[in-house]
Design an enzyme around this catalytic site. Structure first.
Site, PDB file in Angstrom:
ATOM      1  N   ASN A 182       0.903  -1.328  -0.074  1.00 28.57           N
ATOM      2  CA  ASN A 182      -0.026  -0.082   0.084  1.00 28.57           C
ATOM      3  C   ASN A 182       0.882   1.203  -0.074  1.00 28.57           C
ATOM      4  OD1 ASN A 182       0.885   0.099   2.621  1.00 28.57           O
ATOM      5  ND2 ASN A 182      -0.907   0.428   3.567  1.00 28.57           N
ATOM      6  N   ASP A 255     -11.496  -0.124   5.395  1.00 29.99           N
ATOM      7  CA  ASP A 255      -9.971  -0.861   4.995  1.00 29.99           C
ATOM      8  C   ASP A 255     -10.055  -2.461   5.207  1.00 29.99           C
ATOM      9  OD1 ASP A 255      -8.118   1.088   5.370  1.00 29.99           O
ATOM     10  OD2 ASP A 255      -7.969   1.327   7.332  1.00 29.99           O
TER      11      ASP A 255
END
Length: 836
Positions: A182, A255
């Site tokens: 990420n 998330d």
């Protein structure tokens, strides 16, 4: 002393501030001197408290460095198994993770639970999530939130700023199957680890990247946690919450859901790897995932535009799919989606109204408020109305389901009673469970550098191409895959089918009674049905069953959310179907609490709705927009189907992939529950009433505030010690705010019990910080605030409405929209892209 705060509202006047009451006989010089002395005292107190806070954080990090783990898995200790003979589905898959916080790590954690060998790469300071809110967890070496997102992993410490450590990373990549990251684009470019950098050297690699706002576009490099890019930045929060509560949100909700869409894309990329030996790029973003969940509202708002955002959005008032408060304070969720007419008729009879009464919703609200829970449920049972009850967080923590959680003590985690299970189950193996607790930072560095990856039997090795030229597949990653979809109630299956279409599959949608939303909600129909082929069943029952049997012969995947009894009536019980079609992937989405599959119920039974309600059992849960919960769960269904398709390509065998919505709800709420298993004192934050939440929010640099021109802005500073100084400095209020906060804390400590709740002692400080930041932001237009925040690197984004997404350039560049020729509408694209 007088309480006089310039520029604050009457509500904020309760904030303790100190100013001298000036007597006419006192000279201005003496008054100024006394005021400066008080300010100096406040600054010194604040400095002492800041040093104490930093000392606690330093101690926590030192404990992490010196940590001695109890029963932890040794690297190279993974026993070799044969895929297809009871081995976990990802056995033999090697995953290298370069990621922090929750979205990407949660996907890697699920792969570890499902049998993959996962090595987490951390820099010398470690994943910041190790230390997030650690100050509030006495005795822990790293945060419980980090623990739940990093089970079943090994850890290696590398300083990727050093060329020698970069070479060690590339050595691991040579035999790696999946790389998950990420990291933002510029950071990846600096170490030579973008997709373009690696795809020629490692043509077999599945490169999986999660971003906040997308890999490309003007905002692609902006910071953005899920409360920003998923929640407030997509119109999702504005469609659910009311001002000033746009940041009231279950931590990590977006998330872990985005992580599931990433997991689905990875599994489908691995399926392609089985067939061609080649890798691909899997691209997921918080922005696209959030837009997917609120896509019907975005599609419907295409032609709406307001120069200033219109936050006064209408809320759903459907009596057949909503929540109601009973006389004794219980919250009743009616789950009548798919049976709208029957449920509406039954509710009308209970209220003494007619079915088409425009005020029926209000009459149901009144009926529920005058009826006890016991009486209401007895009447609903008699009328065959599906429902469930909102569970408080205390109830969730006191009575966790063994189907949704694993025992923490079995992994040597004595301060976490339960660990959330992977949100779906697969019948190919009984070994799908956490393999170890989260590793210490760099715990396995020596072993990994000495020996590399575990040795695998030849049957577990994945084929690999040595070049990117020739031999690839044409079309999408699922080109040639045939899917039969039967969506009985909500869109949990229909949404997954729509994603499979975009990924290249041929989807036949069974529609025995006509699509329920085509006439009543054409925008939702366009969003769900784009690219599918609709199959109408004959009126005759025997002929219909014959058509279904023929379609099952054709299909590689059968997805449904019909109830178990209805499946049996059609002769579609999973065991019988799989016996007749052993290569078939049978994905069943279901509820444990009701025959009807309604994703809204998973939020009620898991504690997610209780978090959003505020006030504990006395709060009022918000109404969700059309099919929001179902579209959210469709990302989990994609992960289940993708994983089973990988197994099918690898072994030639089908299986049952079950998605329990109750289990999904527990997975959604994992960060909240993980922090509260041992310390129920943190629940005081969840129980704050809506009218006080904005003032008592414990992370003011992670809250939403309104500017002078009416725009709401979401701050993204999750680490208060790190982000508070630049925020106050940017607003020019650091000199006035620090002393007030310090003095309010001293007063609180002196006037409350020594053993009282820590967070209640901190409420005066939270009130000072929230009111000061809110007042300063209220004095600036959004343009002025944006300029000053950019100058001081204060992370933020505007709170958007669904209509604004059509005019948001980043959403278009990031691939969040596509045109559907069938409906002649612009629809929201799949939350995950797989680029070959």
């Amino acid at each position: 002393y007088q309480r006089r705060v310039r520029g604050l509202t009457d509500f904020d006047m309760a904030t303790p501030t100190l100013e001298l009451h000036q007597d006419a006989s006192v000279s201005s010089g003496a008054t100024t001197g006394n005021a400066l002395l008080l300010r100096l005292i406040g600054v010194l107190v604040c400095l002492a408290l800041a040093l104490y806070w930093l000392f606690k954080r330093w101690k926590a990090r030192r404990r992490a460095i010196r940590r001695k783990l109890v029963p932890q898995r040794q690297h190279l200790g993974i026993p070799p198994q044969i895929p297809g003979e009871g081995a976990p589905v990802f056995h033999g898959v090697r995953v290298l993770e370069l990621s922090t916080y929750a979205a990407a790590p949660s996907a890697a954690r699920c792969m570890g639970d499902l049998g993959a060998e996962v090595i987490k790469v951390e820099d010398p300071s470690g994943d910041p999530f190790r230390y997030t809110l650690l100050e509030y967890e006495e005795g822990r070496e790293f945060s419980s939130m980090f623990e739940t997102c990093n089970l079943s992993k090994f850890s290696i410490q590398l300083d990727l700023k050093q060329e020698t450590d970069l070479e060690k990373l590339r050595k691991l990549l040579r035999d790696c199957d999946v790389m998950i990251t990420n990291m933002r684009g510029p950071a990846l470019a600096r170490i030579g680890c973008t997709y373009q950098d690696l795809k020629q050297e490692f043509p077999h690699l599945i490169y999986a990247q999660v971003s906040a706002w997308g890999r490309e576009g003007p905002d692609c490099n902006l910071a953005g946690f899920d409360v920003g890019a998923f929640w407030t930045g997509t119109g999702l929060s504005a469609s659910i919450m009311r001002a000033p509560l746009y940041h009231l949100y279950p931590a990590g909700f977006g998330d872990v859901s985005t992580g599931q869409s990433l997991l689905g894309g990875i599994a489908l990329g691995l399926r392609r790897r089985i067939m061609t030996g080649r890798g691909c790029l899997v691209d997921a973003s918080l922005l696209r995932a959030g837009m997917w969940c609120v896509s019907p509202e975005i599609v419907a708002a295409e032609h709406e535009y307001h120069q200033a955002p219109n936050y006064d959005l209408p809320r759903r008032r459907d009596p057949f799919y909503n929540n109601f408060r009973t006389r004794d304070g219980q919250h009743l969720y009616v789950l009548g989606l798919g049976s709208e007419s029957l449920v509406t008729r039954a509710l009308a009879r209970l209220c003494g109204a007619v079915e088409d009464d425009p005020g029926l919703y209000d009459k149901v609200v009144t009926w529920a408020s005058l009826t006890s829970w016991e009486t209401a449920t007895t009447l609903l049972d008699a009328a065959n109305v599906p429902y469930c009850r909102l569970r408080t967080l205390e109830e969730v923590l006191d009575r966790p389901s063994s189907e949704n959680f694993h025992s923490g003590s079995l992994l040597g985690i004595n301060d976490l009673d339960w660990l959330p299970a992977v949100p779906f189950s697969l019948s190919c193996s009984t070994g799908h469970a956490p393999q170890s607790r989260a590793p210490g930072k760099g715990e396995h560095t020596e072993s990994i550098l000495a020996s590399g990856w575990s040795v695998l039997p030849p049957q577990a090795e994945l084929p690999r191409a040595e070049t990117t030229e020739g031999g690839g597949m044409e079309g999408g990653v699922l080109d040639g895959v045939k899917v039969l979809e039967w969506s009985g109630t909500d869109s949990s299956v229909g949404g997954a089918g729509r994603m499979l279409v975009e990924l290249g599959a041929h989807v036949n949608e069974l529609d025995p009674r006509g699509t329920r939303c085509r006439d009543s909600n054409p925008q939702l129909a366009a969003q769900l049905e784009a690219g599918k082929r609709r199959v109408m069943l004959p009126a005759d029952a025997m002929e219909s069953k014959q058509v279904v049997r023929e379609l099952l012969e054709w299909a590689d995947v059968f997805m449904t959310n019909l109830g178990r009894r209805e499946l049996e009536d059609w002769g579609l019980d999973p065991s019988g179907v799989l016996e007749r079609h052993p290569r078939l992937v049978f994905c069943h989405v279901h509820n444990p609490w009701s025959e009807a599959c309604a994703a809204l119920g998973m939020l009620a039974t898991s504690g997610v709705a209780a978090v959003m309600a505020g006030g504990g059992a006395t709060g009022t849960p918000p109404t969700l927009p059309t099919e929001c919960a179902a579209l959210l769960s469709s990302m989990y269904a994609l992960a289940a189907v993708g994983t089973a398709l990988f197994h099918q390509a690898r072994t030639g065998k089908g299986q049952l992939a079950e998605l329990s919505l109750d289990r999904v709800g527990s997975f959604l709420n994992q960060l909240i529950t993980s922090m509260c298993w041992k310390d129920r004192g943190k629940l005081v934050l969840i129980k704050v009433r809506h009218d006080e939440f904005a003032m008592l929010f414990p992370i003011p640099t992670f809250a939403s505030f309104q500017t002078a021109d009416g725009v709401w802005v979401q701050l993204l500073g999750i680490d208060l010690p790190r982000h508070l100084p630049p925020t106050l400095r940017a607003l020019g209020i650091q000199c006035s705010t620090y002393p007030r906060a310090a003095m309010s804390l001293v007063k609180s400590l002196l006037t409350t019990e020594r053993n009282g709740n820590f967070f209640e002692k901190m409420f005066p400080v939270f009130r000072v910080l929230n009111s000061a930041i809110g007042a300063a932001i209220a004095g600036k237009t959004y343009a002025e605030l944006h300029a000053v925040f950019d100058k001081h690197d204060v992370w933020h984004n505007p709170v958007r409405t669904p209509a604004q997404l059509h005019h948001y350039e980043q959403a278009h560049v990031a691939g969040a929209f596509k045109w559907d020729d069938g409906s002649n509408m612009r629809v929201v694209a799949s939350p995950v892209l797989v680029r070959l």
